[in-house]
Design a protein around this motif. Sequence first.
Motif, short mmCIF file in Angstrom:
data_model
loop_
_atom_site.label_atom_id
_atom_site.label_comp_id
_atom_site.label_asym_id
_atom_site.label_seq_id
_atom_site.Cartn_x
_atom_site.Cartn_y
_atom_site.Cartn_z
N GLN A 353 81.20 82.33 77.79
CA GLN A 353 81.82 81.53 76.73
C GLN A 353 81.22 80.13 76.61
O GLN A 353 81.43 79.45 75.61
CB GLN A 353 83.32 81.39 76.99
CG GLN A 353 84.07 82.72 76.92
CD GLN A 353 85.54 82.55 77.25
OE1 GLN A 353 86.40 82.79 76.44
NE2 GLN A 353 85.81 82.10 78.47
N ASP A 357 80.04 79.33 70.05
CA ASP A 357 80.62 78.30 69.20
C ASP A 357 82.08 78.63 68.92
O ASP A 357 82.61 79.66 69.35
CB ASP A 357 79.81 78.12 67.91
CG ASP A 357 79.81 79.35 67.01
OD1 ASP A 357 80.70 80.22 67.15
OD2 ASP A 357 78.91 79.45 66.15
N ALA A 358 82.76 77.75 68.19
CA ALA A 358 84.20 77.90 67.96
C ALA A 358 84.52 79.21 67.24
O ALA A 358 85.51 79.87 67.56
CB ALA A 358 84.73 76.71 67.17
N GLN A 359 83.69 79.60 66.28
CA GLN A 359 83.95 80.83 65.54
C GLN A 359 83.82 82.04 66.46
O GLN A 359 84.66 82.95 66.42
CB GLN A 359 82.98 80.96 64.37
CG GLN A 359 83.19 82.25 63.56
CD GLN A 359 82.20 82.38 62.41
OE1 GLN A 359 81.54 81.41 62.03
NE2 GLN A 359 82.10 83.58 61.86
N THR A 362 86.76 82.18 68.77
CA THR A 362 87.97 82.61 68.06
C THR A 362 87.98 84.12 67.85
O THR A 362 89.00 84.78 68.08
CB THR A 362 88.06 81.89 66.70
OG1 THR A 362 88.17 80.47 66.92
CG2 THR A 362 89.27 82.37 65.90
N GLU A 391 89.57 73.01 73.39
CA GLU A 391 88.87 72.22 72.37
C GLU A 391 88.42 73.06 71.19
O GLU A 391 88.35 72.56 70.06
CB GLU A 391 87.66 71.53 73.01
CG GLU A 391 86.86 70.68 72.04
CD GLU A 391 85.67 70.01 72.70
OE1 GLU A 391 84.85 69.40 71.98
OE2 GLU A 391 85.55 70.09 73.95
N ASN A 392 88.14 74.34 71.41
CA ASN A 392 87.50 75.15 70.38
C ASN A 392 88.38 76.22 69.75
O ASN A 392 88.03 76.75 68.69
CB ASN A 392 86.26 75.83 70.97
CG ASN A 392 85.14 74.85 71.25
OD1 ASN A 392 84.48 74.36 70.34
ND2 ASN A 392 84.92 74.54 72.53
N LEU A 393 89.49 76.57 70.37
CA LEU A 393 90.34 77.64 69.84
C LEU A 393 91.53 77.08 69.07
O LEU A 393 92.09 76.05 69.45
CB LEU A 393 90.86 78.53 70.97
CG LEU A 393 89.87 79.46 71.64
CD1 LEU A 393 90.59 80.29 72.71
CD2 LEU A 393 89.19 80.38 70.65
#
Length: 430
Positions: A353, A357-359, A362, A391-393
């Motif tokens: 992970q 990236d965030a996408q 997710t 931070e990203n989800l």
Amino acid sequence: MNFTRSLTSQTADSLNTSTATPSTQNLLDNAVHNTSIFSLKGLQNRLFARWFNRLVYPQIWEDPEVDIAALNLNAHSRIFTISSGGCNALNYLSVQPEHITVVDLNEAHIALIRLKLAALKHLPDFEAFFDFFGRANLPKNIDHYHAYLKPNLDSQTLAYWEGKERVWGKKRIEFFTDGFYNHGLLGQFIGLIHWTSRQLGYDISKVMQARTLAEQTRLFDEHVAPVFETRLIKFLSNRPVVLYSLGIPPAQFNEMVEQSNQQNQGMHLLLQTRARRLACQFDLKTNYFAWQAFNRQYDIEHLQAVPRYLQAPHFKAVSQGQSNVEVFHQSMTERLKAMPAQSLNAYLFLDAQDWMDAQQLTELWQEVNRTAQPNARVVFRTAGITSPLEENLPSALLSHWRTDTNINHEFTEQDRSGIYGGVHVYVHAQ
């Protein structure tokens, strides 16, 4: 650290599937499409993908003892894990779990775990199995391969091991006759570290002469720590392409740079600190990670510093459980999409992970939420100290998951490989 063991897309190739296998390069190329080819990061990611289209990890570098405890593995466990060298899945068989699903983007890692599963089923006894994957350097291993394994391999696995890395080289299966753990990208890089250290006037293998923790520290300070202070290592430590061979992709390298900046130390000192943990924090009698790093082999005399799946007391459970393992040449997200709802209770994501990236994160965690049973656990590692999830989800995706930084720190300290900044455990709350 394992870029090749994760991320996005393509079709499945399970252990029992006859459909065409997607190429490793296609899977890796798709995995790095989250960055523009015209950016520095995009170019670095694509170079990393090309670099990793081969056998990378002859051995996994996440401590299975930590995983087994953190995931609370038992006979009711339904496990989802990335393969890498395949050691982790086989180690988990020692607790006789209900089922293990294994994925990897790298066909070399897929071929390796399939070879190990075939060996568990078809080699005549534990001694033959240990000769093959423990010693991994005996001429008779090739005889056992032809007699017991070659007739029982699927066509894709057979093609890999009968193939060559270079036109003028030996067949890959012959790696098991001259020291398998010296091969693969990481094995070769460790060999280069030893050679470079000798050219600089040091011998890092001398740390293995220690008989106590105090001696380990003294020998590390004499023979290993000074290597990191040389001009050459300081220079190389700040070149991301050099660290590709350690399994550190560009995003992980950036995380480590950020951590070293926060601690007001150079990258060479961050690497030195992690090497010190590997060499000095745990008894060498049982730390097989240190044996591979500093002695380039397992403990073949006392058989203590070896992973669980190579220990005689666990062999019966491991060999009997091999039929409960399914292997897929596929990404984590795509395999999870194909699995039933609430079908898993243990997820091991290694460090994959870190550079998603965030996408991508997710999409992955949407499937984790869908497939997770109540009280399911997720374990992963990071190059830096902090988890990337908060931070990203979207907060809704993590609303049913709990993590404890104190417990995470304890597991990080227990991990004998010592190379990660953090081990993180997330528990699904009912």
